[in-house]
Scaffold this motif. Structure first.
Motif, PDB file in Angstrom:
ATOM      1  N   VAL A 118       0.833  -1.203   0.000  1.00 49.85           N
ATOM      2  CA  VAL A 118       0.000   0.000   0.000  1.00 49.85           C
ATOM      3  C   VAL A 118       0.864   1.249   0.000  1.00 49.85           C
ATOM      4  N   GLY A 119       0.231   2.353  -0.283  1.00 49.64           N
ATOM      5  CA  GLY A 119       0.905   3.643  -0.203  1.00 49.64           C
ATOM      6  C   GLY A 119       1.087   4.251  -1.571  1.00 49.64           C
TER       7      GLY A 119
ATOM      8  N   GLY B  85      11.866  -7.557  -5.826  1.00 47.45           N
ATOM      9  CA  GLY B  85      10.565  -6.938  -5.619  1.00 47.45           C
ATOM     10  C   GLY B  85       9.549  -7.704  -4.804  1.00 47.45           C
ATOM     11  N   GLY B  86       9.839  -8.881  -4.338  1.00 44.21           N
ATOM     12  CA  GLY B  86       8.909  -9.574  -3.453  1.00 44.21           C
ATOM     13  C   GLY B  86       7.740 -10.224  -4.171  1.00 44.21           C
ATOM     14  N   PHE B  87       6.632 -10.379  -3.431  1.00 48.29           N
ATOM     15  CA  PHE B  87       5.450 -11.069  -3.929  1.00 48.29           C
ATOM     16  C   PHE B  87       4.547 -10.131  -4.717  1.00 48.29           C
ATOM     17  N   GLY B  88       3.707 -10.734  -5.537  1.00 48.67           N
ATOM     18  CA  GLY B  88       2.700  -9.993  -6.277  1.00 48.67           C
ATOM     19  C   GLY B  88       1.614 -10.936  -6.761  1.00 48.67           C
ATOM     20  N   TRP B  89       0.525 -10.374  -7.247  1.00 50.34           N
ATOM     21  CA  TRP B  89      -0.574 -11.133  -7.839  1.00 50.34           C
ATOM     22  C   TRP B  89      -1.460 -10.158  -8.590  1.00 50.34           C
ATOM     23  N   GLY B  90      -2.434 -10.701  -9.307  1.00 52.38           N
ATOM     24  CA  GLY B  90      -3.300  -9.857 -10.115  1.00 52.38           C
ATOM     25  C   GLY B  90      -2.719  -9.603 -11.494  1.00 52.38           C
ATOM     26  N   TYR B  91      -1.622 -10.258 -11.810  1.00 58.37           N
ATOM     27  CA  TYR B  91      -0.944 -10.181 -13.106  1.00 58.37           C
ATOM     28  C   TYR B  91      -0.088 -11.430 -13.201  1.00 58.37           C
ATOM     29  N   ASN B  92       0.556 -11.648 -14.309  1.00 59.69           N
ATOM     30  CA  ASN B  92       1.455 -12.792 -14.414  1.00 59.69           C
ATOM     31  C   ASN B  92       2.869 -12.260 -14.612  1.00 59.69           C
ATOM     32  N   GLY B  93       3.693 -12.400 -13.597  1.00 57.24           N
ATOM     33  CA  GLY B  93       5.058 -11.903 -13.658  1.00 57.24           C
ATOM     34  C   GLY B  93       5.894 -12.496 -12.541  1.00 57.24           C
ATOM     35  N   GLY B  94       7.058 -11.885 -12.304  1.00 51.30           N
ATOM     36  CA  GLY B  94       8.002 -12.403 -11.320  1.00 51.30           C
ATOM     37  C   GLY B  94       7.458 -12.445  -9.905  1.00 51.30           C
ATOM     38  N   GLY B  95       6.774 -11.387  -9.475  1.00 54.57           N
ATOM     39  CA  GLY B  95       6.204 -11.372  -8.125  1.00 54.57           C
ATOM     40  C   GLY B  95       5.158 -12.452  -7.939  1.00 54.57           C
TER      41      GLY B  95
ATOM     42  N   TRP C  62       5.111   3.216   0.943  1.00 57.20           N
ATOM     43  CA  TRP C  62       4.973   1.925   0.294  1.00 57.20           C
ATOM     44  C   TRP C  62       5.390   0.788   1.220  1.00 57.20           C
ATOM     45  N   GLN C  63       4.584  -0.268   1.213  1.00 56.61           N
ATOM     46  CA  GLN C  63       4.877  -1.489   1.960  1.00 56.61           C
ATOM     47  C   GLN C  63       4.843  -2.654   0.981  1.00 56.61           C
ATOM     48  N   PRO C  64       5.720  -3.623   1.122  1.00 58.00           N
ATOM     49  CA  PRO C  64       5.686  -4.774   0.215  1.00 58.00           C
ATOM     50  C   PRO C  64       4.449  -5.634   0.456  1.00 58.00           C
ATOM     51  N   ALA C  65       4.072  -6.397  -0.554  1.00 59.00           N
ATOM     52  CA  ALA C  65       2.959  -7.339  -0.423  1.00 59.00           C
ATOM     53  C   ALA C  65       3.306  -8.373   0.639  1.00 59.00           C
ATOM     54  N   ARG C  66       2.281  -8.828   1.347  1.00 57.77           N
ATOM     55  CA  ARG C  66       2.481  -9.806   2.421  1.00 57.77           C
ATOM     56  C   ARG C  66       1.642 -11.041   2.153  1.00 57.77           C
ATOM     57  N   LEU C  67       2.180 -12.195   2.513  1.00 56.86           N
ATOM     58  CA  LEU C  67       1.462 -13.465   2.447  1.00 56.86           C
ATOM     59  C   LEU C  67       1.425 -14.069   3.845  1.00 56.86           C
ATOM     60  N   LEU C  68       0.257 -14.015   4.466  1.00 57.83           N
ATOM     61  CA  LEU C  68       0.074 -14.558   5.806  1.00 57.83           C
ATOM     62  C   LEU C  68      -0.547 -15.941   5.709  1.00 57.83           C
TER      63      LEU C  68
END
Length: 157
Positions: A14-15, A56-66, A21-27
């Motif tokens: 977020v931010g 760059g850490g985690f990501g979703w909602g697209y298809n890429g490295g995160g 800015w905060q990195p994406a988190r997976l709990l």
């Protein structure tokens, strides 16, 4: 090993400005149904992208490295495979297991690329998706977590 249910909870960074800015988190949480039950959920642990600073850490909602890093972390946890780098599912560590890499990338496309900023997904759903993936490809050598899935609840009225 007895089946242990858990829920994967993704929270996008977020931010608007770099200071916020905060990195994406997976709990990884205890499973709870419905929004009111989730108010007091227990976080069992947090999945961590070891290469977050460089890549760059985690990501979703697209298809890429995160998304690939998130898929590797979720699948390795759900399948009880340990560290994604050590089990052969990582994007950067070698040797890689061809089946686990393909599983990771298909999970990105089929599941994680469809998610929005915040989501929850149960371990049972991850395992059932993965079991179907193996069966569709005729791969008989299943990870132990997929050999005996928890029974489906009969909802016929």
């Amino acid at each position: 090993m007895a089946y242990e249910d858990r829920t994967y909870h993704g929270i996008q960074g977020v931010g608007g400005d770099e200071d916020e800015w905060q990195p994406a988190r997976l709990l990884v949480e205890t499973p709870e149904d419905g929004p009111t039950q989730r108010e007091n959920v227990t976080v069992l642990h947090e999945l961590v992208a070891k290469d977050a600073d460089e890549l760059g850490g985690f990501g979703w909602g697209y298809n890429g490295g995160g998304t690939s890093r998130a898929a590797a972390a979720i699948l390795a946890d759900a399948l009880d495979l340990g560290d994604p780098d050590e089990c052969g599912m990582s994007m950067v560590a070698y040797p890689q297991d061809d089946a686990l890499v393909a599983l990771r990338e298909d999970f990105c496309i089929d599941v994680l690329s469809q998610f929005c900023d915040e989501w929850r997904f149960g371990r049972a759903a991850v395992l059932r998706w993965a079991r179907g993936w193996y069966l569709q490809r005729g791969i008989a050598e299943l990870p132990a977590a997929l050999r005996e899935l928890p029974p489906l609840v009969d909802i016929h009225v």
